[in-house]
Write an enzyme that holds these catalytic residues in place. Structure first.
Site, PDB file in Angstrom:
ATOM      1  N   GLY A 130      54.640  67.966  53.709  1.00  0.00           N
ATOM      2  CA  GLY A 130      55.559  66.903  54.067  1.00  0.00           C
ATOM      3  C   GLY A 130      55.603  66.725  55.569  1.00  0.00           C
ATOM      4  O   GLY A 130      55.601  65.603  56.078  1.00  0.00           O
TER       5      GLY A 130
ATOM      6  N   MET B  33      55.261  69.318  59.604  1.00  0.00           N
ATOM      7  CA  MET B  33      55.046  70.611  60.268  1.00  0.00           C
ATOM      8  C   MET B  33      55.695  70.588  61.632  1.00  0.00           C
ATOM      9  O   MET B  33      55.568  69.627  62.390  1.00  0.00           O
ATOM     10  CB  MET B  33      53.548  70.894  60.387  1.00  0.00           C
ATOM     11  CG  MET B  33      53.228  72.239  60.998  1.00  0.00           C
ATOM     12  SD  MET B  33      53.847  73.587  59.956  1.00  0.00           S
ATOM     13  CE  MET B  33      53.870  74.921  61.162  1.00  0.00           C
ATOM     14  N   GLU B  34      56.343  71.704  61.962  1.00  0.00           N
ATOM     15  CA  GLU B  34      57.271  71.754  63.079  1.00  0.00           C
ATOM     16  C   GLU B  34      56.654  72.092  64.424  1.00  0.00           C
ATOM     17  O   GLU B  34      57.314  72.710  65.277  1.00  0.00           O
ATOM     18  CB  GLU B  34      58.348  72.809  62.778  1.00  0.00           C
ATOM     19  CG  GLU B  34      57.872  74.257  62.691  1.00  0.00           C
ATOM     20  CD  GLU B  34      57.501  74.749  61.313  1.00  0.00           C
ATOM     21  OE1 GLU B  34      57.438  75.971  61.110  1.00  0.00           O
ATOM     22  OE2 GLU B  34      57.283  73.893  60.430  1.00  0.00           O
TER      23      GLU B  34
ATOM     24  N   GLU C 107      62.494  69.635  60.200  1.00  0.00           N
ATOM     25  CA  GLU C 107      61.515  70.037  61.219  1.00  0.00           C
ATOM     26  C   GLU C 107      62.179  70.251  62.568  1.00  0.00           C
ATOM     27  O   GLU C 107      61.783  71.129  63.336  1.00  0.00           O
ATOM     28  CB  GLU C 107      60.402  68.995  61.333  1.00  0.00           C
ATOM     29  CG  GLU C 107      59.659  68.700  60.046  1.00  0.00           C
ATOM     30  CD  GLU C 107      59.158  69.942  59.336  1.00  0.00           C
ATOM     31  OE1 GLU C 107      58.702  70.893  60.020  1.00  0.00           O
ATOM     32  OE2 GLU C 107      59.223  69.986  58.094  1.00  0.00           O
TER      33      GLU C 107
ATOM     34  N   HIS D   7      63.620  73.612  62.936  1.00  0.00           N
ATOM     35  CA  HIS D   7      62.590  74.609  63.222  1.00  0.00           C
ATOM     36  C   HIS D   7      62.365  74.792  64.715  1.00  0.00           C
ATOM     37  O   HIS D   7      61.815  75.824  65.132  1.00  0.00           O
ATOM     38  CB  HIS D   7      61.263  74.176  62.598  1.00  0.00           C
ATOM     39  CG  HIS D   7      61.092  74.565  61.176  1.00  0.00           C
ATOM     40  ND1 HIS D   7      61.331  75.835  60.706  1.00  0.00           N
ATOM     41  CD2 HIS D   7      60.660  73.840  60.096  1.00  0.00           C
ATOM     42  CE1 HIS D   7      61.060  75.889  59.421  1.00  0.00           C
ATOM     43  NE2 HIS D   7      60.655  74.687  59.017  1.00  0.00           N
TER      44      HIS D   7
ATOM     45  N   GLU E 240      62.211  78.883  57.017  1.00  0.00           N
ATOM     46  CA  GLU E 240      62.217  77.809  56.030  1.00  0.00           C
ATOM     47  C   GLU E 240      63.549  77.645  55.318  1.00  0.00           C
ATOM     48  O   GLU E 240      64.000  76.525  55.089  1.00  0.00           O
ATOM     49  CB  GLU E 240      61.086  78.023  55.019  1.00  0.00           C
ATOM     50  CG  GLU E 240      59.693  77.930  55.611  1.00  0.00           C
ATOM     51  CD  GLU E 240      59.418  76.588  56.296  1.00  0.00           C
ATOM     52  OE1 GLU E 240      60.187  75.623  56.119  1.00  0.00           O
ATOM     53  OE2 GLU E 240      58.409  76.508  57.035  1.00  0.00           O
TER      54      GLU E 240
END
Length: 840
Positions: free
Chosen positions: A270, A272-273, A305, A308, A327
């Site tokens: 979906g 990525m941080e 995100e 994160h 997470e």
């Protein structure tokens, strides 16, 4: 040397004990990326580190290693395809490794995509958990952080991005050399690069430390959908409010400089941080109508995100067994921030239905694991990005916030970041911070929730005379509410609610005045705890009559989930579940709850309905969806949800094939207000193909309407879905044998193989499946192999073949066995629930 790509926890811990990494300088040359036959690129890393060992290894998965220089002296190349051995280390070392990397088409490493609309080439990286080594030589483990300096050489006219801000740009032969500012300490898996003719929308966040540049980017051919729709402005607004919220909540202003968000094609996740360069699937760039639930989902992901940037990027788990430290917190924080800052007050309703539903399914598998899991190696880590790590962890964090208090929880978070900024942490570090600020002992809570598996099932027994008893399986401590509802006319109204602390198997509830007149008793009203809810018979009858008339969306979410869980367990007949959905889904006002109910109805028909009843139920369900589509308000979320449900239902029944064909061809009018956007048209066409009502000419005509990359992927699925044994056989062999298929094209091919549930067209390949999966696991990347193992698992009427494979392959890689065991469990449930269906 033998290949050693699957790094283990023990060996990386030993490496970290002997290495003190300081900086990494990376240079990659992408000037050749636009060539149609481009497959590789030059790459190099210079790593500066202290060492207390004489030798170690540097990770690299590429086409070649061409040069290794240790402290100024060239060394012979010792490389097994995964590890570069370096020897003669001193107390202080400068090691340069030069080689050739491979462009990816699987979404792992540096993915290369050519847009069929304009032939433009786009590049982006995706590394989690350990794929930066596919792009440059690195120490690939989260507890060896470094300050990174990137140089990217790219064609002129391209956007070139990395984690840091652009620091310098100069022309070179055939392109431009872009240098980026040194980062703060980062783990390798969250470094990032993107390059290509991306369209950029600018913004700014005025933070307490000064302005922060914002960017929202996508492919040029998608830019009208991002910009003209107003979505770019919506995304920037959510970003600004989120940065305000998290900087305050976590007591540390966003530390990573710029904040770019890029929507990329053929993405495996979906989002990525990567700090400073967050990547998202471009499915979040809506090419047509989108429901409120879809906008909420995008906002939730943006905020997930963003969380994160603190949980995961600033303070990072030492190894992947503490993956939950980032997470679970990001999943909780995304929903919490969506409510308080994102502009979506129903985000916890969606969480209750969708995210917790994911966790409940995962937690009932034989491969379930504690939130704090045992992760011995990278293959295990790859598979642990699951419903336990994300949604169960977030669910118990929601309980923890209630337990310690919201203020104390966020004070604890601030202490945690103050103590561990730019470092690596474990569970104990977090518990210590939370205990210090809350004054509570959290060790018993941790043992009960973070270090156990499974979940309780909670129900309420009516004892008479107003007395109730809360009953739970797998007892553990819960604080929950029991809601009491009774009919007033056709509406179920809450008569009261009782807060209960339970820990034992049975907990009496004090007698309640008027309980005998309560029609529905709802355990876990308000969705406070993590548990499967089972309604008593009288409450189920009341829900069947009045579910959609309950005002509280969160209460409806708990009831919808309870009904679905009972169906999955074979206790509520599929036919009755479908009747409840048919009655109440057309009146469900929450778009996420509606979408989930429709998806569950379709799944129940395909998996849980008895074989003798499946065709009739499928036809009846298509009629339900068709009627609801025409009755839904024009242009509403409900209309769009039912239109999508029609497409799914029409893949199993051709009862409305003529009408759908006429609408798609323009010979008949669509329901007023329904936008026949490309996604919906392809959905309907795929359904018609699965039932034999689309030929090659019709598919070609649709491709002429939509020649985008999404259209071409959908076209592949439509062709593979045609109900012809030879067509399905070709698709089957292509999935396994055609290594030119990108990740998205593989998914489309697999969708075609499985379309319409036509086992008769593919059952001849059952034995072939079990012969292929282990070789595929060895030869293909884990991402591609995982899709093959899951997507093509035979939905047979016996467990014998899978049991035989498991018995014969006890020595297979643990991650592969886990996938097969999970698929076996799903098939066993299907067979068990079908057998439990009443005869009609």
């Amino acid at each position: 040397m033998t290949s050693t790509a699957n790094l283990t926890r023990d060996e990386t811990a030993a490496r970290a004990a002997g290495i003190q990494l300081q900086t990494v300088d990376v240079e990659i040359d992408l000037r050749g990326a636009r060539a149609a036959d481009a497959t590789t690129f030059p790459t190099s890393s210079t790593l500066v580190f202290g060492a207390s060992v004489e030798a170690t290894w540097i990770d690299f998965l590429g086409a070649s290693v061409d040069e290794v220089i240790v402290n100024g002296a060239p060394q012979p190349v010792e490389w097994d395809g995964a590890r570069v051995r370096v020897r003669g280390l001193a107390a202080h070392n400068v090691v340069t490794v030069r080689g050739t990397g491979r462009y990816s088409t699987s979404g792992e490493g540096l993915h290369r995509f050519s847009d069929p609309v304009d032939d433009a080439v786009y590049l982006y990286t995706q590394y989690e958990p350990a794929d930066s080594r596919r792009v440059y030589p690195v120490f690939e483990q989260p507890d060896l952080k470094a300050r990174w300096r990137f140089v990217v050489i790219a064609p002129d006219g391209w956007q070139v991005l990395s984690n840091g801000a652009e620091a310098a740009r100069e022309p070179v032969e055939g392109g431009v050399r872009v240098a980026f500012a040194e980062t703060l300490p980062l783990s390798s898996y969250i470094t990032a690069v993107a390059a290509g003719p991306y369209h950029r929308v600018e913004g700014v966040w005025h933070g307490p430390a000064g302005p922060v540049p914002l960017g929202v980017l996508c492919r040029a051919s998608l830019a009208p959908h991002l910009v003209d729709s107003g979505d770019a402005d919506e995304i920037l607004g959510i970003t600004q409010r989120g940065l305000d919220f998290f900087s305050d909540a976590f007591g540390l202003v966003y530390p990573w400089g710029k904040y770019d968000q890029i929507f990329v094609p053929e993405y495996n996740l979906g989002a990525m941080e990567n700090p400073g360069l967050v990547t998202f699937t471009e499915r979040y760039v809506f090419r047509g109508a989108a429901t409120v639930a879809q906008h909420e989902g995008r906002a939730n992901t943006i905020l997930h995100e963003m969380a994160h940037m603190w949980f995961g990027d600033l303070a990072t788990m030492r190894w992947w067994d503490d993956l939950w430290l980032k997470e679970s917190f990001a999943d909780f924080s995304g929903a919490h921030a969506a409510v308080v800052a994102g502009g979506f007050p129903d985000a916890w309703v969606t969480f209750a239905s969708r995210r917790k539903g994911w966790a409940y399914v995962q937690d009932q598998l034989p491969t379930t694991h504690p939130i704090v899991a045992d992760i011995p190696d990278l293959e295990a880590a790859k598979l642990n990005f699951d419903g336990i790590t994300y949604a169960k962890g977030a669910s118990v964090l929601k309980q923890l916030v209630a337990f310690v208090g919201e203020d104390a929880f966020f004070r604890g978070a601030r202490r945690y970041f103050a103590d561990h900024a730019y470092g690596n942490t474990t569970l104990d570090d977090l518990l210590t911070a939370l205990e210090t600020e809350s004054g509570r002992d959290l060790r018993a809570w941790s043992e009960a929730w973070l270090q156990t598996t499974g979940m309780s099932q909670i129900s309420v027994e009516r004892e008479g005379h107003g007395a109730l008893t809360v009953v739970q399986t797998d007892p553990r401590p819960h604080r929950l509410a029991v809601g009491l509802y009774a009919f007033e006319g056709d509406r179920l109204m809450q008569r009261g609610s009782v807060d209960v602390d339970i820990a034992a198997e049975r907990t009496p509830v004090p007698a309640l005045s008027g309980e005998s007149s309560v029609d529905l008793v709802l355990p876990n009203d308000g969705d406070r705890t993590y548990a499967k809810v089972r309604l008593d018979a009288r409450s189920t009858d009341a829900a069947a009559r009045g579910l959609s008339m309950i005002d509280d969306a969160l209460a409806r979410a708990v009831i919808w989930a309870a009904l679905w869980d009972a169906t999955r367990d074979g206790e509520l007949p599929v036919a009755r579940y479908l009747e409840i959905v048919a009655q109440h889904a057309p009146r469900e006002g929450n778009a996420a709850l509606l979408a989930d109910a429709l998806a569950h109805a379709q799944f129940a028909i395909g998996h849980y309905a008895a074989a003798a009843e499946r065709d009739r139920l499928a036809a009846d369900w298509l009629e339900t969806a068709w009627t609801a589509l025409w009755a839904a308000p024009a242009g509403s979320d409900a209309q769009l949800a039912w239109a999508r449900a029609v497409g799914a239902a029409a893949s199993r029944s051709d009862w409305r094939a003529a009408e759908l064909t006429a609408i798609l061809s323009g010979e008949a009018e669509a329901p007023s207000g329904l936008a026949l956007d490309p996604e919906l048209r392809w959905d309907w066409l795929a359904a018609l193909s699965a039932t034999g009502h689309v030929d090659l000419a019709a598919a070609d005509a649709e491709l002429a309407r939509d020649g985008s990359s999404q259209g071409r992927t959908a076209y592949r699925a439509v062709l593979a879905a045609r109900p012809d044994a030879a067509v399905r056989a070709d698709a089957w062999h292509a999935a396994w044998d055609d290594e030119s298929l990108t990740n998205d094209h593989l998914d489309a091919t697999i969708a075609g193989v499985r379309a319409g549930g036509r086992r008769d067209l593919v059952e001849e390949f059952d034995a072939d499946y079990f012969a292929r999966i282990r070789p595929a696991w060895s030869a293909r990347s884990i991402e591609i192999a995982r899709r093959l193992v899951i997507g093509l698992f035979p939905a047979s009427d016996t467990l014998d073949p899978v049991d035989a494979w498991l018995d014969a392959n006890a020595d297979a890689p643990g991650a592969l066995r886990r996938l097969v065991i999970e698929q076996r469990d799903g098939l066993a449930r299907d067979l068990r629930v079908r057998a439990a269906q009443p005869s009609l």
